[in-house]
Design a protein around this motif. Structure first.
Motif, PDB file in Angstrom:
ATOM      1  N   VAL B 102       0.846  -1.189   0.000  1.00  0.00           N
ATOM      2  CA  VAL B 102       0.000   0.000   0.000  1.00  0.00           C
ATOM      3  C   VAL B 102       0.885   1.243   0.000  1.00  0.00           C
ATOM      4  N   ARG B 103       0.744   2.017  -1.049  1.00  0.00           N
ATOM      5  CA  ARG B 103       1.412   3.323  -1.041  1.00  0.00           C
ATOM      6  C   ARG B 103       0.328   4.385  -1.107  1.00  0.00           C
ATOM      7  N   PHE B 104       0.291   5.244  -0.087  1.00  0.00           N
ATOM      8  CA  PHE B 104      -0.860   6.145   0.026  1.00  0.00           C
ATOM      9  C   PHE B 104      -0.906   7.163  -1.091  1.00  0.00           C
ATOM     10  N   SER B 105       0.227   7.345  -1.775  1.00  0.00           N
ATOM     11  CA  SER B 105       0.207   8.320  -2.872  1.00  0.00           C
ATOM     12  C   SER B 105      -0.404   7.712  -4.129  1.00  0.00           C
ATOM     13  N   ALA B 106      -0.559   6.378  -4.142  1.00  0.00           N
ATOM     14  CA  ALA B 106      -1.010   5.741  -5.379  1.00  0.00           C
ATOM     15  C   ALA B 106      -2.236   4.858  -5.159  1.00  0.00           C
ATOM     16  N   ILE B 107      -3.215   5.333  -4.412  1.00  0.00           N
ATOM     17  CA  ILE B 107      -4.420   4.535  -4.247  1.00  0.00           C
ATOM     18  C   ILE B 107      -5.602   5.301  -4.818  1.00  0.00           C
ATOM     19  N   ASP B 108      -6.646   4.556  -5.188  1.00  0.00           N
ATOM     20  CA  ASP B 108      -7.742   5.275  -5.847  1.00  0.00           C
ATOM     21  C   ASP B 108      -8.600   6.002  -4.810  1.00  0.00           C
ATOM     22  N   PHE B 109      -9.367   6.955  -5.299  1.00  0.00           N
ATOM     23  CA  PHE B 109     -10.082   7.901  -4.451  1.00  0.00           C
ATOM     24  C   PHE B 109     -11.088   7.212  -3.534  1.00  0.00           C
ATOM     25  N   GLY B 110     -11.820   6.251  -4.085  1.00  0.00           N
ATOM     26  CA  GLY B 110     -12.895   5.603  -3.319  1.00  0.00           C
ATOM     27  C   GLY B 110     -12.376   4.897  -2.088  1.00  0.00           C
ATOM     28  N   SER B 111     -11.326   4.089  -2.248  1.00  0.00           N
ATOM     29  CA  SER B 111     -10.836   3.348  -1.083  1.00  0.00           C
ATOM     30  C   SER B 111     -10.161   4.280  -0.090  1.00  0.00           C
ATOM     31  N   LYS B 112      -9.605   5.376  -0.577  1.00  0.00           N
ATOM     32  CA  LYS B 112      -9.013   6.361   0.335  1.00  0.00           C
ATOM     33  C   LYS B 112     -10.092   6.940   1.251  1.00  0.00           C
ATOM     34  N   VAL B 113     -11.250   7.276   0.638  1.00  0.00           N
ATOM     35  CA  VAL B 113     -12.336   7.876   1.427  1.00  0.00           C
ATOM     36  C   VAL B 113     -12.866   6.884   2.459  1.00  0.00           C
ATOM     37  N   THR B 114     -13.089   5.621   2.052  1.00  0.00           N
ATOM     38  CA  THR B 114     -13.615   4.648   3.032  1.00  0.00           C
ATOM     39  C   THR B 114     -12.621   4.443   4.164  1.00  0.00           C
ATOM     40  N   TYR B 115     -11.343   4.371   3.810  1.00  0.00           N
ATOM     41  CA  TYR B 115     -10.299   4.173   4.815  1.00  0.00           C
ATOM     42  C   TYR B 115     -10.308   5.316   5.832  1.00  0.00           C
ATOM     43  N   ILE B 116     -10.294   6.564   5.329  1.00  0.00           N
ATOM     44  CA  ILE B 116     -10.301   7.725   6.229  1.00  0.00           C
ATOM     45  C   ILE B 116     -11.579   7.735   7.064  1.00  0.00           C
ATOM     46  N   ALA B 117     -12.709   7.423   6.430  1.00  0.00           N
ATOM     47  CA  ALA B 117     -13.996   7.482   7.130  1.00  0.00           C
ATOM     48  C   ALA B 117     -14.021   6.509   8.311  1.00  0.00           C
ATOM     49  N   PHE B 118     -13.578   5.250   8.066  1.00  0.00           N
ATOM     50  CA  PHE B 118     -13.526   4.257   9.144  1.00  0.00           C
ATOM     51  C   PHE B 118     -12.678   4.754  10.308  1.00  0.00           C
ATOM     52  N   LEU B 119     -11.475   5.214   9.941  1.00  0.00           N
ATOM     53  CA  LEU B 119     -10.500   5.631  10.950  1.00  0.00           C
ATOM     54  C   LEU B 119     -11.057   6.775  11.796  1.00  0.00           C
ATOM     55  N   VAL B 120     -11.656   7.766  11.103  1.00  0.00           N
ATOM     56  CA  VAL B 120     -12.157   8.954  11.790  1.00  0.00           C
ATOM     57  C   VAL B 120     -13.312   8.596  12.719  1.00  0.00           C
ATOM     58  N   PHE B 121     -14.207   7.715  12.255  1.00  0.00           N
ATOM     59  CA  PHE B 121     -15.347   7.335  13.094  1.00  0.00           C
ATOM     60  C   PHE B 121     -14.879   6.677  14.394  1.00  0.00           C
ATOM     61  N   VAL B 122     -13.955   5.727  14.272  1.00  0.00           N
ATOM     62  CA  VAL B 122     -13.454   5.036  15.468  1.00  0.00           C
ATOM     63  C   VAL B 122     -12.766   6.031  16.399  1.00  0.00           C
ATOM     64  N   HIS B 123     -11.920   6.861  15.821  1.00  0.00           N
ATOM     65  CA  HIS B 123     -11.180   7.847  16.607  1.00  0.00           C
ATOM     66  C   HIS B 123     -12.122   8.780  17.356  1.00  0.00           C
TER      67      HIS B 123
END
Lengths: 270, 168
Positions: B102-123
């Motif tokens: 996983v390189r965060f500079s090279a991932i597609d937009f959709g999975s980036k948003v879900t990843y951030i959303a999960f993390l933020v909700f838990v936090h």
């Protein structure tokens, strides 16, 4: 022994997580009990300094409203001074504090906070200016909070908008008093509980500090009664108080020292 | 290696300062503040040591706590999120994560948003539970979590798009 070491190495991430999480929880629990937060507060050299230098700039944005407030207060005090027959002699300064029971210091709020449930403010006065724990903090319009921790140059203030704070306050019209607490919802509205049922509260009544504690003098304005109801046991009122102070816009404050505080506390603790 | 270390240090300091000096004074609708310093934990390189991430998360949380006088709530929430990050990485990136690529500079937009959303909700849920610290006010906790999360997710995605290095 070998197995224990192996266990530690295998689970080192989990153990590190547990340790750090435990430390944070301890800090959190300390911060939820009154006057207990020991290590982590913003009244230190680093965060105090950064807040102070940023505040030097952001001060200018509401200079006009703050000047307005201060000149209004000057106006009120001047009216009071010239209408009472106090001898005003500016050449004479009383350096002794004989007969004075309260001493005032000016300070500036350099970090305001009102959106959390436990709000803590920061002022730019500290031990250097003889500010200590449990001094009261007020503005020209009403009360703000109580000093918690002091460093050399900065002090933290437990705001009245903090669920752990509890201040003795009462009705101006009668002598009935209760304690002032906050439910953590609206920064304009604060709750006065434990007022006896025979106090005969009316909407619009003024709430002032009661002078029962050794922190605030009697009669500092707090707010007006917005609405009230009886509590479950129907022996006490629960009153919603609308604050005079706009807690979201604080700049110049006064710190009050009660010169007789130690004497009072010694007597109470005997 | 040196480059990535200094990059992380600069990101650490910048996020703490931006958080305490700007984003804590937003107070949208009275109480909604975004907590964007979580981007540091979200975009910490995957192949680096996990223990370092957990420790750095503790430090960034504690620095925020120092500025906000909030005890240890940010430290606790950050450490928690840093520890469970692999659990969130797996469903967000699937096979890419399993190959450790996983390189965060090279991932597609959709999975980036879900990843951030999960993390933020838990936090945010851990954060507000500890801030309010009362099970009877669970509705207030959920309300604050929901509103602040939406705000944080929006800002985090915008910031990560603006500052992402390669333009695809």
């Amino acid at each position: 022994m070998q197995q224990i070491i192996n266990f530690i190495i295998r689970n080192k991430n989990f153990l590190l997580f547990l340790l750090l999480f435990f430390v944070s929880i301890v800090f959190t629990i300390q911060s939820h009990s009154y006057h207990k937060s020991k290590f982590i507060n913003s009244a230190n050299f680093l965060s105090g300094g950064i807040y102070n230098s940023v505040n030097n700039i952001s001060d200018y944005f509401n200079l006009k409203t703050q000047n307005q407030l201060l000149s209004e207060e000057n106006n009120r005090l001047r009216a009071l001074l010239f209408n009472s027959n106090i001898n005003i002699d500016s050449t004479f300064t009383d350096t002794l504090s004989f007969g004075k029971s309260y001493k005032f210091y000016t300070a500036n709020i350099i970090k305001n906070s009102y959106s959390l449930t436990d709000n803590i403010l920061l002022i730019n006065r500290g031990k250097k200016d003889s500010i200590k724990q449990d001094f009261g903090v007020i503005t020209t319009q009403g009360i703000v909070g109580i000093i918690d921790k002091s460093s050399t140059r900065y002090s933290t203030v437990i705001s009245i908008l903090n669920t752990t704070s509890s201040i003795s306050a009462g009705l101006k019209r009668t002598i009935h008093f209760g304690s002032l607490e906050w439910d953590g919802k609206d920064p304009q509205i604060i709750q006065l509980i434990d007022v006896p049922i025979n106090a005969n509260v009316k909407e619009g009544d003024t709430i002032v500090t009661s002078g029962q504690s050794s922190i605030f003098p009697k009669g500092i304005p707090i707010g007006t009664v917005l609405d009230f109801k009886n509590d479950i046991a129907e022996n006490f009122y629960e009153i919603n108080v609308k604050l005079f102070n706009d807690m979201t816009n604080l700049e110049h404050v006064y710190v009050i020292e009660n010169m007789h505080r130690e004497e009072i506390n010694n007597l109470l603790n005997e | 290696m040196n480059n990535s270390v200094s990059g992380n240090i600069i990101r650490f300091l910048a996020l703490v300062l931006v958080q305490v000096l700007i984003f804590n004074h937003v107070n949208f609708l009275g109480y909604i503040n975004p907590y964007i310093y979580i981007l540091f934990i979200a975009f910490f390189p995957v192949k680096n040591n996990r223990a370092i991430l957990i420790f750095l998360s503790f430090l960034i949380g504690l620095s925020i706590d120092m500025f906000l006088d909030s005890g240890g709530i940010h430290a606790a929430a950050s450490v928690f999120v840093a520890y469970i990050r692999p659990v969130i990485l797996k469903p967000s990136f699937g096979t890419m994560y399993e190959h450790q690529s996983v390189r965060f500079s090279a991932i597609d937009f959709g999975s980036k948003v879900t990843y951030i959303a999960f993390l933020v909700f838990v936090h945010h849920f851990v954060l507000f539970s500890l801030e309010i610290f009362s099970i009877t006010k669970i509705l207030l906790i959920l309300q604050k979590t929901l509103f602040s999360s939406i705000f944080t997710i929006l800002l985090s995605v915008i910031i990560s798009v603006i500052f992402s290095r390669d333009t695809k």
